[in-house]
Design a protein around this motif. Structure first.
Motif, PDB file in Angstrom:
ATOM      1  N   VAL A 156      77.295 102.197  97.042  1.00 41.70           N
ATOM      2  CA  VAL A 156      75.924 101.894  96.619  1.00 41.70           C
ATOM      3  C   VAL A 156      75.151 103.169  96.296  1.00 41.70           C
ATOM      4  O   VAL A 156      74.412 103.238  95.320  1.00 41.70           O
ATOM      5  CB  VAL A 156      75.210 101.057  97.700  1.00 41.70           C
ATOM      6  N   ILE A 210      80.332  93.308  96.091  1.00 44.84           N
ATOM      7  CA  ILE A 210      79.526  93.266  97.314  1.00 44.84           C
ATOM      8  C   ILE A 210      79.314  91.819  97.759  1.00 44.84           C
ATOM      9  O   ILE A 210      79.457  91.491  98.932  1.00 44.84           O
ATOM     10  CB  ILE A 210      78.172  93.988  97.097  1.00 44.84           C
ATOM     11  N   LEU A 254      62.487  96.408  95.221  1.00 47.90           N
ATOM     12  CA  LEU A 254      63.105  96.929  94.007  1.00 47.90           C
ATOM     13  C   LEU A 254      62.642  96.161  92.779  1.00 47.90           C
ATOM     14  O   LEU A 254      62.368  96.747  91.731  1.00 47.90           O
ATOM     15  CB  LEU A 254      64.632  96.856  94.119  1.00 47.90           C
ATOM     16  N   LEU A 255      62.539  94.833  92.905  1.00 52.08           N
ATOM     17  CA  LEU A 255      62.099  94.030  91.760  1.00 52.08           C
ATOM     18  C   LEU A 255      60.646  94.340  91.413  1.00 52.08           C
ATOM     19  O   LEU A 255      60.290  94.470  90.239  1.00 52.08           O
ATOM     20  CB  LEU A 255      62.267  92.536  92.051  1.00 52.08           C
ATOM     21  N   PHE A 265      65.085  94.132  98.490  1.00 54.54           N
ATOM     22  CA  PHE A 265      65.341  93.443  97.230  1.00 54.54           C
ATOM     23  C   PHE A 265      64.030  93.161  96.509  1.00 54.54           C
ATOM     24  O   PHE A 265      63.862  93.462  95.326  1.00 54.54           O
ATOM     25  CB  PHE A 265      66.091  92.141  97.525  1.00 54.54           C
ATOM     26  N   LEU A 299      70.494  94.650  89.412  1.00 54.42           N
ATOM     27  CA  LEU A 299      69.764  93.656  90.202  1.00 54.42           C
ATOM     28  C   LEU A 299      68.604  93.082  89.405  1.00 54.42           C
ATOM     29  O   LEU A 299      68.375  91.881  89.393  1.00 54.42           O
ATOM     30  CB  LEU A 299      69.203  94.302  91.474  1.00 54.42           C
ATOM     31  N   LEU A 334      80.802 100.617 101.752  1.00 55.40           N
ATOM     32  CA  LEU A 334      79.858  99.901 100.897  1.00 55.40           C
ATOM     33  C   LEU A 334      78.656 100.789 100.572  1.00 55.40           C
ATOM     34  O   LEU A 334      78.213 100.884  99.426  1.00 55.40           O
ATOM     35  CB  LEU A 334      79.393  98.656 101.654  1.00 55.40           C
ATOM     36  N   ILE A 369      72.804 100.081  90.100  1.00 53.53           N
ATOM     37  CA  ILE A 369      72.644  98.869  90.892  1.00 53.53           C
ATOM     38  C   ILE A 369      71.238  98.317  90.762  1.00 53.53           C
ATOM     39  O   ILE A 369      71.043  97.125  90.587  1.00 53.53           O
ATOM     40  CB  ILE A 369      72.996  99.148  92.363  1.00 53.53           C
ATOM     41  N   VAL A 370      70.262  99.205  90.802  1.00 57.45           N
ATOM     42  CA  VAL A 370      68.883  98.745  90.680  1.00 57.45           C
ATOM     43  C   VAL A 370      68.683  98.047  89.337  1.00 57.45           C
ATOM     44  O   VAL A 370      68.128  96.949  89.276  1.00 57.45           O
ATOM     45  CB  VAL A 370      67.899  99.919  90.844  1.00 57.45           C
ATOM     46  N   ASN A 407      80.792  90.270 101.270  1.00 55.61           N
ATOM     47  CA  ASN A 407      79.873  89.806 102.302  1.00 55.61           C
ATOM     48  C   ASN A 407      79.941  88.315 102.575  1.00 55.61           C
ATOM     49  O   ASN A 407      79.326  87.830 103.515  1.00 55.61           O
ATOM     50  CB  ASN A 407      78.422  90.148 101.912  1.00 55.61           C
ATOM     51  N   PRO A 433      76.283  93.775 104.969  1.00 57.27           N
ATOM     52  CA  PRO A 433      76.580  92.342 105.004  1.00 57.27           C
ATOM     53  C   PRO A 433      75.681  91.615 105.998  1.00 57.27           C
ATOM     54  O   PRO A 433      75.369  92.160 107.064  1.00 57.27           O
ATOM     55  CB  PRO A 433      78.039  92.295 105.466  1.00 57.27           C
ATOM     56  N   GLY A 481      69.865  90.817  86.698  1.00 60.43           N
ATOM     57  CA  GLY A 481      70.370  89.554  87.216  1.00 60.43           C
ATOM     58  C   GLY A 481      69.269  88.618  87.661  1.00 60.43           C
ATOM     59  O   GLY A 481      69.378  87.412  87.514  1.00 60.43           O
ATOM     60  N   LEU A 501      78.391  94.683  91.955  1.00 66.66           N
ATOM     61  CA  LEU A 501      77.524  93.681  92.581  1.00 66.66           C
ATOM     62  C   LEU A 501      78.326  92.441  92.974  1.00 66.66           C
ATOM     63  O   LEU A 501      78.120  91.875  94.047  1.00 66.66           O
ATOM     64  CB  LEU A 501      76.374  93.306  91.640  1.00 66.66           C
TER      65      LEU A 501
END
Lengths: 277, 319
Positions: free
Chosen positions: A259, A203, B200-201, B197, A270, A255, A266-267, A207, B140, A273, A200
């Protein structure tokens, strides 16, 4: 009743199909566009009849794109290694030792991860110039720590807290110092967490745009996002869209492969975090 | 390290004996010392890359420093903030940022909820769908800005083509060049990129919900819409709130999307774009720093809210 159920089912899958097309189409379109040569680009065609690789060759000829990719790899890898190294010991202290000021420190770390990058831009610019790191990859590595370090510390602290207490107690009874506890007991258990957090952070560093744009000057020092943003044609009205799309696909595919491989981790990373904060 | 090691060993018999206040305090003291030692490198780096530059930026905001020569500057008090307050372009940037944040986060929340509920249903290939959701998130921002920039192209863009085909518009539009449309074009890209995002949350929160409640609701024949508003929404509210604030913070500091898609255009410039333009393009570090400081204060206020809301389980699970 039965037909209503079938209609409901069909509607559901139409919705699913719509979601998939919505998410995937822009990237698909970038790939299709990158495979069109010359004037073919300016006809809307949902499948390239004669796929051509000209754009992929062109992007490496017009500018030092290979060098840009190398820069991004160097910067992102260095930032990740440094952040993880600093974060492992810090997260051990924050996650497993009770001391005065711990909560405050955690809050400070969390606040730093919320910093708008532009708020440190002039101060950072001065610092980087003062250290003689302007237009130098080291300057980028240093400045990127501002967002990777709080993030890695935060996620690893969450992970450290969840490791069983008994392991540490047994090690302490056997006379292990905190350093030994970290390196011999916890580190081997942290493999998955380190991979997720590292990925993470990678990435995020890969980016990053604002610092890379502001702290580098020459084409040779640019990272990939800056290079892609600044690809120009012969005139302002003649942007080489084919090249831009090819460059976009080149930097995105590795990338995406990463992923997809680490998708599950990753899920969870995330969520750790963001939500647990 | 040797002394630490010895201290640990010497107290071992006492540890086996059970209650031994001496051992506890020695070990605790030793651990506290180790804690600060382990934290020191991280604190030093964070102070260097975050604390110091932030203080300097705030300091610069009270000076007339220029990028050409940062060393020679004079203290001018609140003059930069005064000029900021009377600059309509700045207020346009503030409005752009707030509008962008509110509209895009609202759309993302609703859309994220719909998609998460869909993905939460049992069906084959759910994992694959979740993986597909990660594509926009992993691309990105600069790349997605360029990709969409091409799709928005007024002459050859696929968006115009599709919209014309569907009859939604009767002639091609200049999505990015037209000041009336460009903000919506920017928002659409952000929604595309960051809804995953949010999804997913929300999905993570949905999957933690107890199944029995829904079983009971189904047995009682309660309308699914009612179940959603009376059961699901209240249960996932804490996670949802944190996700919304998290996204809002991100949206308030947005820079790269506007910069790449529309440059420094007044119609879409965010506060970050405005501040960077003053700082770098116009070399006015003092004035740009004032704008940055203002943005920092707004984000700081939001961060306090975030921490307060997130505190629900902030220190949970610590041992």
């Amino acid at each position: 009743m039965r037909s209503r159920k079938i209609i409901g089912r069909v509607m559901f899958y139409v919705l699913v199909a719509f979601i998939v097309i919505y998410t995937v189409f822009p990237f698909y379109w970038a790939i299709v566009s990158s495979l069109k040569a010359g004037s073919g680009l300016f006809q809307v065609e949902f499948w390239p009849a004669n796929p051509a690789w000209d754009n992929y060759v062109g992007v490496f000829q017009g500018q030092p794109f290979g060098r840009n990719i190398l820069n991004s790899v160097i910067v992102a890898v260095s930032v990740v290694v440094l952040s993880l190294f600093l974060a492992v010991t810090a997260s051990y202290s924050l996650g497993r030792i009770r001391f005065r000021g711990r909560t405050t420190l955690l809050l400070v770390v969390l606040s730093v991860s919320m910093f708008p990058q532009v708020a440190v831009l002039s101060g950072m610019f001065e610092l980087i110039r003062w250290l003689g790191l302007y237009n130098n990859l080291l300057g980028l590595i240093l400045s990127y720590m501002i967002f990777t370090l709080p993030f890695t510390v935060w996620v690893l602290t969450t992970f450290m807290r969840e490791l069983p207490k008994e392991l540490e107690e047994a090690a302490i009874v056997d006379g292990a110092s905190p350093w030994v506890v970290i390196t011999r007991v916890f580190l081997p258990l942290m493999g998955p967490a380190l991979v997720t957090t590292g990925l993470l952070a990678f990435i995020a560093a890969w980016n990053e745009f604002l610092f890379a744009l502001s702290f580098t000057l020459s084409n040779e020092m640019r990272t990939v996002p800056v290079a892609i943003a600044l690809i120009t044609g012969t005139s302002q009205f003649e942007l080489p869209w084919g090249n831009i799309m090819a460059a976009s696909v080149i930097v995105t595919v590795p990338l995406l492969v990463l992923v997809m491989i680490f998708q599950r981790k990753i899920v969870s990373g995330l969520t750790a975090g963001a939500v647990k904060g | 390290m040797t002394t630490v090691y010895d201290a640990g060993r010497a107290t071992t018999p006492a540890a086996r004996g059970g209650a031994a206040p001496f051992r506890g305090s020695l070990l605790t003291r030793q651990r506290r010392r180790a804690a600060w030692l382990f934290l020191a490198p991280m604190i030093v780096v964070l102070s260097l890359v975050a604390g110091w530059p932030l203080l300097r930026t705030i300091y610069f905001s009270f000076t007339d420093a220029t990028l050409y020569d940062l060393e020679y500057h004079e203290f001018i008090g609140l003059l930069n903030f005064y000029y900021l307050a009377i600059d309509p372009h700045w207020w346009r940037a503030v409005w752009n940022t707030v509008f962008f944040a509110v509209v895009s986060v609202s759309i993302e929340t609703v859309l994220g909820m719909v998609i998460a509920l869909t993905l939460n249903a049992h069906m084959p290939g759910r994992g694959l769908l979740r993986a597909a959701m990660l594509i926009p998130w992993a691309i990105p921002t600069v790349v997605s800005a360029q990709m969409w920039g091409w799709m928005y192209h007024d002459l050859y863009g696929v968006i115009n083509e599709i919209f014309l085909f569907l009859g939604l518009i009767d002639q091609p539009r200049a999505w990015i060049a037209d000041p009336d449309l460009s903000m919506y074009a920017v928002i659409a890209v952000d929604v595309w990129k960051t809804t995953p995002f949010m999804t997913l949350l929300i999905l993570a929160a949905l999957q933690l919900l107890p199944g029995e409640v829904y079983e009971a609701a189904r047995v009682d024949g309660i309308n699914p819409v009612k179940v959603f508003f009376k059961v699901t929404l209240p249960l996932i509210k804490p996670a949802l709130m944190v996700a919304i604030i998290f996204r809002t913070l991100d949206a308030l500091r947005i820079f790269d999307l506007m910069y790449v898609l529309t440059g420094n255009s007044r119609a879409t410039a965010s506060m970050s774009v405005y501040a960077r333009q003053q700082l770098v393009d116009f070399q006015d570090v003092g004035y740009g720093s004032a704008a940055s400081t203002f943005l920092f204060l707004i984000i700081a206020a939001f961060t306090v809210i975030y921490i307060t809301v997130g505190k629900v389980n902030f220190d949970q699970g610590s041992k």
